[in-house]
Design an enzyme around this catalytic site. Structure first.
Site, PDB file in Angstrom:
ATOM      1  N   SER A 156       0.845  -1.197   0.000  1.00  0.00           N
ATOM      2  CA  SER A 156       0.000   0.000   0.000  1.00  0.00           C
ATOM      3  C   SER A 156       0.875   1.239   0.000  1.00  0.00           C
ATOM      4  CB  SER A 156      -0.912  -0.006   1.231  1.00  0.00           C
ATOM      5  OG  SER A 156      -0.124   0.262   2.377  1.00  0.00           O
ATOM      6  N   LYS A 157       0.212   2.372  -0.110  1.00  0.00           N
ATOM      7  CA  LYS A 157       0.862   3.684  -0.186  1.00  0.00           C
ATOM      8  C   LYS A 157       2.011   3.847   0.810  1.00  0.00           C
ATOM      9  CE  LYS A 157      -0.570   6.007  -3.444  1.00  0.00           C
ATOM     10  NZ  LYS A 157       0.577   5.777  -4.320  1.00  0.00           N
ATOM     11  N   ARG A 158       1.798   3.318   2.008  1.00  0.00           N
ATOM     12  CA  ARG A 158       2.833   3.581   3.009  1.00  0.00           C
ATOM     13  C   ARG A 158       4.134   2.834   2.709  1.00  0.00           C
ATOM     14  NH1 ARG A 158       2.816  -0.429   6.894  1.00  0.00           N
ATOM     15  NH2 ARG A 158       1.123  -1.885   6.516  1.00  0.00           N
ATOM     16  N   GLY A 186       5.351   3.070  -0.292  1.00  0.00           N
ATOM     17  CA  GLY A 186       5.931   3.836  -1.400  1.00  0.00           C
ATOM     18  C   GLY A 186       5.063   3.697  -2.635  1.00  0.00           C
TER      19      GLY A 186
END
Ligand code: GLU
Length: 516
Positions: A250-252, A254
């Protein structure tokens, strides 16, 4: 064989979904099958045409062209679910008439109260069945009164249902844990599970390959196939793509979308090759646990067409795969090195423009210059976006920067190096540009003769004077590249490059001032 990729156009194309698309594509291409692209846009609030367009662009960029679907059409369209509402309505009439589905008038509040009571009693919440047995005349009366019911599937009680997943084996479930699912919402919009079954059936899909996040939907879909009297397709649920901490990527972690990896300067064939290696290998993969990527091995560097030839669903691992950007970079380096110069220029161009190194339409000469300069440059990069940085010595060298760097100032002001720098400037005043390796070598020899310096004591100061850096690519390549760019006319499309002569003059001028 007919397979499909069915994205919901509610955002970017996540690499996990891109991998699902790829596995469908590989299977179709390897078996002479048909790859269908269907847009599942029934979430009217979140679906957008911009997102759809981006997904289509990303798939095309990856080379995953579809044979039937939005834009290209086909015999089993339309391929956008919002254009198929009449089809769903006709099918709902059938299920209502056969009694396999029924109208449910329960209010949100009543459903919520039931849910809370079930949770309080410690049983998993599911629809209590209030409207299952409403008499037909009561249904007609409520419909006549303008009430807007949902349509639910009548799930048979006390039954075991199963399907054979091509990746995970037999999956069995009991109908008693499934409440009657909503097929059509009160506003007439079909639920995902319902539309997907009708579409897959009418589009003659033979293999449904999708992410494992859908595995809990499949039992409901199997029951819907049953309700219509249809044979379900084969199913294969692919394990999720995880981040290094083993949580879904996920986004966290990268970058997660195909567009982001594209912007970071990965080549499409590298991303495609790498994504295929998550959970599959041209070599056989050991199964069980989470498959950490093994050491890169050159027998994994396989172009898409060859992967398609070797791809078998039965070889796909059911263990989750970890996304490893280091390995992606390794794969990318391989494809960058194999890039023909023309292609390299084309691929690098957006990055060169963004960095301001390419400023307009490239002239033929500027294009030829890039075709020569880029191949040696990519030898030391992981990604296209790193190329502009490698060209700093060509485009951004200044005498100020040299004299603002103490180590370089110290080097050039030492007597021997100073004499090399000054001789270089003097000799460059009388020679033409250093456009070839031979011209550069001849000049270096003259500087040697004039100063008595040789080897490192000769070439290192020359490097600092002409490139403004203590290290970098071979001078034999770099110096002619500088002067060939410097002689390009202003409208060649490249940011101006300062000639070796002007560089040496500027340094000599500073050195003379320095000692004064
Ligand atoms: N629209 C669904 C998704 O994007 C497709 C699921 C399926 O392939 O059935 O997750």
């Amino acid at each position: 064989m007919r397979v499909r990729f069915a994205p919901s156009p509610t955002g970017h194309l996540h690499v996990g979904n891109a991998r699902t698309a790829l596995f469908n594509w590989l299977l179709a291409r390897g078996h002479g099958g048909t790859f269908i692209l269907r847009i599942e846009d029934t979430d009217l609030e979140r679906s957008t045409r911009e997102s759809e367009q981006r997904i289509l662009d990303d798939l095309r960029w990856m080379g995953l062209q579809w044979d039937e679907g939005v834009e290209c059409g086909g015999d089993t369209g339309p391929y956008r679910q919002t254009e198929r509402f009449d089809i769903y309505r006709a099918h709902t009439e059938r299920l209502l008439a056969s009694g396999a589905a029924y109208h449910c008038f329960c209010s949100e509040e009543a459903l919520e109260a039931d849910r809370r009571a079930q949770l309080a009693a410690g049983v998993p919440p599911r629809y209590s069945g209030t409207c299952r047995t409403l008499p037909a005349d009561e249904v007609a009366r409520r419909l006549g009164a303008g009430q807007t019911p949902v349509v639910r599937l009548r799930v048979p009680a006390h039954r075991e249902v199963h399907f054979d997943d091509e990746v995970r084996g037999r999956v069995t479930f009991h109908t008693d844990v499934i409440g009657d699912p909503v097929l059509v919402r009160s506003d007439g919009v079909p639920a995902y599970n319902y539309a997907v079954v009708i579409d897959d059936h009418l589009m003659h899909v033979t293999h449904v390959i999708r992410g494992e996040d859908h595995i809990s939907n499949t039992p409901r879909q199997v029951l819907i196939y049953e309700a219509f009297g249809w044979t379900p397709p084969a199913f294969a649920h692919l394990s999720l793509v995880l981040g290094p901490d083993h949580a879904p990527l996920s986004k966290r972690h990268g970058a997660t979308s195909v567009a982001e990896f594209r912007q970071k300067g990965y080549l499409p064939e590298a991303l495609v090759n790498y994504l295929a290696l998550i959970g599959w290998s041209p070599r056989r993969l050991p199964d069980g646990g989470i498959s950490e990527q093994t050491e890169p091995s050159s027998d994994e560097l396989v172009p898409a067409a060859e992967m398609a030839r070797r791809f078998r669903l039965s070889d796909v691992s059911h263990s989750a795969g970890v996304f490893d950007e280091q390995k992606l970079a390794w794969v990318n380096r391989h494809y960058l090195k194999g890039c023909e110069p023309e292609r390299l220029v084309r691929e690098a161009l957006p990055f060169l423009r963004q960095a301001g190194l390419v400023t307009g339409l490239l002239s033929d000469a500027a294009d030829a210059w890039l075709r020569e300069v880029l191949p040696p440059t990519v030898a030391s990069v992981d990604r296209l976006s790193q190329i502009p940085d490698r060209l700093t010595t060509i485009f951004h060298m200044t005498a100020d920067a040299v004299f603002n760097t103490p180590a370089l100032t110290d080097e050039l002001t030492a007597p021997a190096a100073r004499s090399v720098a000054l001789a270089l400037a003097r000799l460059l005043d009388t020679t033409g540009p250093l456009e070839t390796r031979e011209q550069f070598r001849a000049l270096a020899t003259q500087v040697r003769d004039a100063t008595g310096q040789k080897g490192k004591a000769l070439f290192h100061p020359i490097r600092v004077v002409l490139t403004g850096a203590a290290e970098g690519p071979e001078l034999d390549l770099l110096v002619p590249a500088i002067d060939r760019a410097a002689v390009l006319p202003a409208d060649a499309g490249l940011s101006p490059v300062v000639s070796c002569r002007s560089r040496a003059f500027a340094i000599a001028e500073r050195l003379t001032r320095h000692s004064a």
